[in-house]
Structures are given as C-alpha cells and as structure tokens.
Motif scaffolding. Structure first.
Motif, mmCIF file in Angstrom:
data_model
loop_
_atom_site.group_PDB
_atom_site.id
_atom_site.type_symbol
_atom_site.label_atom_id
_atom_site.label_comp_id
_atom_site.label_asym_id
_atom_site.label_seq_id
_atom_site.Cartn_x
_atom_site.Cartn_y
_atom_site.Cartn_z
ATOM 1 N N ILE A 211 -3.589 -12.319 44.113
ATOM 2 C CA ILE A 211 -3.928 -11.049 44.760
ATOM 3 C C ILE A 211 -5.269 -10.536 44.242
ATOM 4 N N ALA A 212 -5.509 -10.646 42.930
ATOM 5 C CA ALA A 212 -6.786 -10.199 42.369
ATOM 6 C C ALA A 212 -7.949 -10.984 42.974
ATOM 7 N N LEU A 213 -7.779 -12.296 43.096
ATOM 8 C CA LEU A 213 -8.816 -13.138 43.691
ATOM 9 C C LEU A 213 -9.023 -12.792 45.156
ATOM 10 N N PHE A 214 -7.921 -12.580 45.842
ATOM 11 C CA PHE A 214 -7.978 -12.276 47.269
ATOM 12 C C PHE A 214 -8.627 -10.918 47.512
ATOM 13 N N CYS A 215 -8.314 -9.938 46.662
ATOM 14 C CA CYS A 215 -8.919 -8.605 46.800
ATOM 15 C C CYS A 215 -10.437 -8.709 46.699
ATOM 16 N N GLY A 216 -10.924 -9.537 45.761
ATOM 17 C CA GLY A 216 -12.369 -9.708 45.629
ATOM 18 C C GLY A 216 -12.998 -10.295 46.875
ATOM 19 N N GLN A 217 -12.266 -11.168 47.546
ATOM 20 C CA GLN A 217 -12.787 -11.819 48.744
ATOM 21 C C GLN A 217 -12.864 -10.878 49.937
ATOM 22 N N ILE A 218 -11.979 -9.882 49.970
ATOM 23 C CA ILE A 218 -11.965 -8.978 51.134
ATOM 24 C C ILE A 218 -12.499 -7.587 50.786
ATOM 25 N N VAL A 237 -2.649 -18.201 33.174
ATOM 26 C CA VAL A 237 -3.001 -17.787 34.533
ATOM 27 C C VAL A 237 -3.741 -16.457 34.504
ATOM 28 N N SER A 238 -3.310 -15.545 33.629
ATOM 29 C CA SER A 238 -3.987 -14.255 33.491
ATOM 30 C C SER A 238 -5.441 -14.447 33.092
ATOM 31 N N ALA A 239 -5.684 -15.357 32.146
ATOM 32 C CA ALA A 239 -7.048 -15.603 31.682
ATOM 33 C C ALA A 239 -7.919 -16.192 32.790
ATOM 34 N N MET A 240 -7.304 -16.868 33.765
ATOM 35 C CA MET A 240 -8.051 -17.484 34.863
ATOM 36 C C MET A 240 -8.255 -16.510 36.029
ATOM 37 N N SER A 241 -7.696 -15.313 35.930
ATOM 38 C CA SER A 241 -7.816 -14.316 36.989
ATOM 39 C C SER A 241 -9.179 -13.622 36.903
ATOM 40 N N PRO A 242 -9.689 -13.107 38.032
ATOM 41 C CA PRO A 242 -10.931 -12.315 37.980
ATOM 42 C C PRO A 242 -10.834 -11.140 37.023
ATOM 43 N N VAL A 243 -9.643 -10.574 36.890
ATOM 44 C CA VAL A 243 -9.369 -9.575 35.849
ATOM 45 C C VAL A 243 -8.050 -9.965 35.188
#
Length: 402
Positions: A211-218, A237-243
């Motif tokens: 969701i964090a990655l997707f939010c950045g895209q839209i 997985v948290s460390a690989m997230s945009p936040v």
C-alpha cells in the motif's frame, strides 16, 4: 593402589540416560515469517531453561500444509493448526499439542496459546483515536485463509464507541494470498475513494508495504494522507518499504514460551485449559508510516518534512527556520500554535523514533545507529537516548526483543 568405581552420575551411561530424558517435540510452525521465528525463539528459550528439548523442525512457508512425519516418535507438538488433517494426526497419535496460531479452534485436544486478538484491535483503535484521526480503513486477510475476524471486530467496535466508522477493503473472491499483488486496480479505487487523511489497519507488513508503494505511485502521501499500521510484524519487509511500517507488538516470544510451558504441563498429565491462553500485545511499535501530526499550517508541514528528510543530519532549529524562510522565533510560535510542541521537541522525537526502529529491527551497532540519526559522537548519542527514553540503547534493544 585402590581403584575408584565411577559414581552413578558420571560416565557414558549417565550421559545416555540424560539424553533419554530430554523431551522430543515436533514444531509444526512455518519458519518464513519474522513473527513465527519469534514464537519459535520463545519456545527455544523455555526449552533451554527446562533442561533442553530435542526438536523436530523443517523450514516451511506460509502456504505449506504441515504434517507429522510418519517415522517421528515423540512426546508433544507445538503447531500452527493449518488443517483438519493435522488435528486428526495429533488425535490418532494421542500426542499433547498446543496451537500458537489464530487459525483453528481451541479444543481439549489442541488448546490455543495466542496473542489476544481483541486486545490487538482495541489497541490499534485507541492508538489512532489518541492521535486525532477521524477516518479509518481496514485491510484484512482474504476469507479463503479462514482467519477469524476478531481483530477487525474489536477495531470496529472500539471506534464505534467514539462514533467513528471503518471502511473495509473487500478482497476479490478468488484471492488466496496475504498480499494484494493481484488486486491493485481495486485497491487504487478503494484508496482514492477514502476520505483523507485516513488511518489504515492492515493484516500484514507485506500488505502495508504494498500500500505504501502503491500510494507513492498514485500521488497519495504516507503518512500525511494515509497512515498504515500492520497487525503482524515483518522487519525485513518493513525495511524494504518506502516508509517503515508500524506494527502491533504482539509479544510473540511470550506466546512461544507460554505455549511451551502449557505443553510441558500437558505432557505431565495436566488437562488443557477450558479457554485459550491469551497473551496481551505489548505496544504499538511506532514507525514512519504512522508518524503524522495533524497541522493545517503549511509552513509547519513543510518544516516537519524537512526534519524527517534530514534525520540523519545534526540539524538545528535554525536550519529548519532557514529552510522555510522565516525567523526562528516565528517558527517556534507557529509550531507551538499548531502542535503544542517546539521545533526542537519534534527534531528529538523524530530522531528518537528512528533510533528505536533501527535498534529493534536491525543488527546495526549502537555507534552506526548514532550516525544514522545525526550523532557523530557515540557518547552524545548515548546521553540523548537515555535522556529521551529513560533507557540506554542496549537496554532498549534487549527489552524490545524479549
């Protein structure tokens, strides 16, 4: 010379006797997630204190069906109850067993020791309410995975008491994974339709990361427009997230240790408890995905973004004032009016939260963490952390991993 006979508790025979008294325990739990590995660590810690157990365990993924090997002989089972077949295997072998998963029903045959689902949902709702959020969403597991809805129901009920409602994301009927990779179009429509800012409770860190990655895209900001809190931890997985993704600390090591203690008592002949043993969650592990302070002042919001972006630098209030092109006094007045906090307090809070995240979810040394939060001298970082948290970094890391 008089020969000395070996004492009864020495020599090869006694060593073999010691080996025969060690419990033989099958651990039928997936090993692919951080949460499960923490549970297993709790089991291992109890076993070590009890004199040592001999474990049967194999690396397993989330979607695998786990079975008791035909050739294995032992005294008890700690499991993630993934199927009725596993229940039948346990019953046929008349093995004491304990279930550490929210899957499956509590029973005299396989009692549960699990994190308290209701308390998790309540804790998440109270955390968001205390932070001033007004709009809420929930992304749970697909119904095909057969998890209970107790977390969601407690989240919804607690918010209803505050006269708040929750928008639920409904998975596609064919979905059978704990990610949303095949549901992006539907997720985009759902996210765009939510009132903003909105606070989400999501089932897994993997969903939160997507969701964090997707939010950045839209073009949706995390956490200013969408906050994300995961029910279950996965630091990688948290460390690989945009936040980094915040999560509910369910105290999985305690789940494992209490499951092992219950199994030991059942092996010794004690009956299973009538009700599941519920382990309360410890806290909300705050990360950047929920680090939003509601402000309408655009200058203050711009200043806060600057503080977040420069948390690895030794910034001062004057640096923040210069970035937003106002005087220090005006900046402090605007922070006080908008947040009831000074810019210096927000800088310290941001650095402390990031340091706690790194201590809890990485193997970086204290000195390296100091560098990543803008402290080039270890002693300065140690004094800062102790003053702000009441613990040394080492004490915090130890307590966070119990």
């Amino acid at each position: 010379m008089t020969s000395t006979s070996p004492t009864p508790d020495s020599g090869p025979q006694s060593s073999m006797e010691s080996l025969r008294t060690r419990r033989r325990i099958a651990v039928l739990v997936q090993t692919s997630s951080a949460w499960s590995r923490q549970v297993l660590a709790g089991v291992a810690e109890y076993a070590m204190e009890a004199g040592g157990w001999d474990f049967w365990i194999e690396p397993r993924g989330f979607y695998e069906q786990i079975e008791i090997p035909q050739t294995w002989r032992g005294e008890g089972v700690i499991c993630r109850l993934t199927s009725e077949d596993l229940v039948r295997q346990i019953q046929q072998r008349r093995l004491p067993a304990v279930n550490v998963s929210w899957l499956g029903e509590h029973s005299p045959t396989v009692p549960k020791v699990v994190s308290d689902e209701v308390a998790c949902g309540q804790m998440a709702a109270e955390f968001y309410l205390n932070r001033g959020w007004h709009f809420f969403g929930f992304v749970g597991p697909p119904p095909q995975l057969n998890y209970s809805d107790k977390v969601e129901q407690a989240f919804v009920d607690t918010l209803a008491e505050a006269k708040r409602t929750v928008k639920r994301f409904d998975h596609e009927p064919s979905t059978d994974t704990i990610t949303i990779g095949q549901e992006h179009p539907k997720m985009a429509e759902w996210l765009m339709g939510l009132p903003k800012p909105v606070a989400l409770l999501v089932w897994t860190t993997a969903i939160g990361q997507e969701i964090a990655l997707f939010c950045g895209q839209i073009g949706i900001s995390v956490p200013d427009d969408v906050a994300i809190l995961a029910v279950e931890l996965d630091p990688l997985v948290s460390a690989m997230s945009p936040v980094p993704i915040a999560y509910i600390d369910q105290s999985p090591r305690r789940v494992g240790a209490q499951a092992a203690a219950l199994l030991e008592s059942m092996i010794q002949g004690a009956p299973a408890p009538d009700q599941p043993v519920l382990v309360p969650p410890r806290r909300i592990a705050e990360r950047m995905s929920v680090d939003n302070l509601f402000v309408e002042d655009e200058v203050v919001r711009k200043a806060m973004d600057f503080i977040r972006d420069r948390m690895a630098e030794p910034i001062q209030v004057t640096d923040v004032a210069s970035h937003v092109a106002i005087s220090r006094r005006v900046l402090e007045n605007r922070f006080d009016k908008a947040l009831r906090r000074s810019p210096a307090q927000v800088i310290r809070r941001t650095k402390l939260a990031h340091a706690m995240y790194l201590l809890n979810e990485t193997d970086l040394t204290v000195q390296e963490i100091g560098y990543q939060t803008g402290f080039f001298h270890q002693e300065t970082f140690l004094r800062f952390f102790k003053r702000e948290s009441g613990q040394t970094p080492t004490e915090y890391r130890t307590s966070a991993n119990r």
